[in-house]
Enzyme design. Sequence first.
Site, PDB file in Angstrom:
ATOM      1  N   HIS A 100       0.731  -1.214  -0.070  1.00 17.25           N
ATOM      2  CA  HIS A 100       0.035  -0.004   0.058  1.00 17.25           C
ATOM      3  C   HIS A 100       0.651   1.379   0.128  1.00 17.25           C
ATOM      4  CE1 HIS A 100      -4.474   1.130   1.006  1.00 17.25           C
ATOM      5  NE2 HIS A 100      -4.098   1.797   0.159  1.00 17.25           N
ATOM      6  N   ASP A 123     -10.020  -0.251   3.630  1.00 18.28           N
ATOM      7  CA  ASP A 123      -8.975  -0.842   4.220  1.00 18.28           C
ATOM      8  C   ASP A 123      -9.199  -1.274   5.787  1.00 18.28           C
ATOM      9  OD1 ASP A 123      -6.257  -1.605   5.165  1.00 18.28           O
ATOM     10  OD2 ASP A 123      -5.313   0.057   3.918  1.00 18.28           O
ATOM     11  N   HIS A 125      -6.772  -1.211   7.855  1.00 23.12           N
ATOM     12  CA  HIS A 125      -5.982  -0.196   8.736  1.00 23.12           C
ATOM     13  C   HIS A 125      -6.090   1.277   8.068  1.00 23.12           C
ATOM     14  CE1 HIS A 125      -4.123  -4.189   8.159  1.00 23.12           C
ATOM     15  NE2 HIS A 125      -3.681  -4.060   9.383  1.00 23.12           N
ATOM     16  N   ASP A 127      -3.369   3.409   7.794  1.00 23.18           N
ATOM     17  CA  ASP A 127      -2.325   3.751   7.304  1.00 23.18           C
ATOM     18  C   ASP A 127      -1.997   5.294   7.426  1.00 23.18           C
ATOM     19  OD1 ASP A 127      -2.179   1.179   6.268  1.00 23.18           O
ATOM     20  OD2 ASP A 127      -2.826   1.531   4.226  1.00 23.18           O
ATOM     21  N   HIS A 140       4.382   1.070   4.240  1.00 26.02           N
ATOM     22  CA  HIS A 140       2.797   0.775   3.848  1.00 26.02           C
ATOM     23  C   HIS A 140       1.842   0.913   4.856  1.00 26.02           C
ATOM     24  CE1 HIS A 140       2.181  -3.616   5.478  1.00 26.02           C
ATOM     25  NE2 HIS A 140       2.491  -2.966   6.279  1.00 26.02           N
ATOM     26  N   ASP A 227      -7.465  -1.904  -0.468  1.00 31.72           N
ATOM     27  CA  ASP A 227      -6.542  -2.891   0.136  1.00 31.72           C
ATOM     28  C   ASP A 227      -7.370  -4.148   0.130  1.00 31.72           C
ATOM     29  OD1 ASP A 227      -5.002  -4.456   1.839  1.00 31.72           O
ATOM     30  OD2 ASP A 227      -3.806  -2.885   2.698  1.00 31.72           O
ATOM     31  N   ASP A 229      -6.820  -6.506   2.095  1.00 29.20           N
ATOM     32  CA  ASP A 229      -6.905  -6.945   3.628  1.00 29.20           C
ATOM     33  C   ASP A 229      -8.320  -6.179   4.148  1.00 29.20           C
ATOM     34  OD1 ASP A 229      -6.363  -4.484   4.748  1.00 29.20           O
ATOM     35  OD2 ASP A 229      -4.138  -4.922   5.045  1.00 29.20           O
ATOM     36  N   GLU A 272      -2.239  -4.988  -2.230  1.00 28.35           N
ATOM     37  CA  GLU A 272      -1.561  -5.978  -1.233  1.00 28.35           C
ATOM     38  C   GLU A 272      -2.103  -7.362  -1.520  1.00 28.35           C
ATOM     39  OE1 GLU A 272       0.306  -5.393   1.536  1.00 28.35           O
ATOM     40  OE2 GLU A 272       0.384  -3.118   1.649  1.00 28.35           O
TER      41      GLU A 272
END
Length: 300
Positions: A100, A123, A125, A127, A140, A227, A229, A272
């Site tokens: 990412h 996402d 996360h 980030d 990332h 992303d 994830d 990712e």
Amino acid sequence: MKQNMSIIGVPMDLGQNRRGVDMGPSAIRYAGVTERLENLQYHISDLGNVPVSRPDGKNEVQDGNLRNLQQVAESNQKLAELVDQEMEKGSFPLVLGGDHSIAIGSLAGVAKHHENLGVIWYDAHGDLNSGDTSPSGNIHGMPLAVSLGIGHEKLTTILDYTPKVKPENVVIIGARSLDPGERELIQEKGMNVYSMHEIDRMGMSQVMNEAIEYLRERTDGVHLSLDLDGLDPEEAPGVGTPVIGGLSYRESHLAMEMLAESEILTSAEFVEVNPILDDKNKTATMAVGLIGTLFGEKLK
């Protein structure tokens, strides 16, 4: 949506410390992304991959707490220049990652073409770390913060301007793993975050309605940074930082359908995908399915 689309691969695995995500663009191409988009009547130019140089040592820590800073900055500069060039031609940039950290370059190239760029950050996360707050030093986990102008100047000043995005123009969807520094920044900036708690309570339809209308009112274009994830690892196992309790494939399809109908997107990236950690290219195939839906694929 634009009929001319430029696919740009970024085989980046230096923003974190698990090998394999550099093969993400190849996995997504192998899963048929070009054919899927051509079937939707897009004119596709696949520009290949942005070159990524390797550090002399393995996962070098540079400038304090930032891993592989020089190489990540150089590759993102090249990506930003390419995205800028393609948007200048009127082509829709679709960037395939890679980790990412490549969003630093994507957003730098895209934001040059907007007065008020909006961002949907799909996402697990946020980030939103910097070298000061990151537990790992992995870049990332920093691209959204960098795009807000927070972080090392080698990253924040790509294409010689900063910030790329205003915090009030960002909507994070699917968050369920935030570091303490990220939580503080979200509160300080008053950023819009739909965590899994809100998605479970409100439903994806209402979340996307609110996000789309919010961005439509205040921006002149929207970048989607997705992303894989963000999805639950039971469904998308081929990611480097899986977090249980994520979004379903069906919820994500609905989100992409609603974005397609909204016609607010001006650029996008899917990141990712790590085929080494995947099961028979399942996650890349899922990415291609979501890309198809995002660009107008319908059952009827």
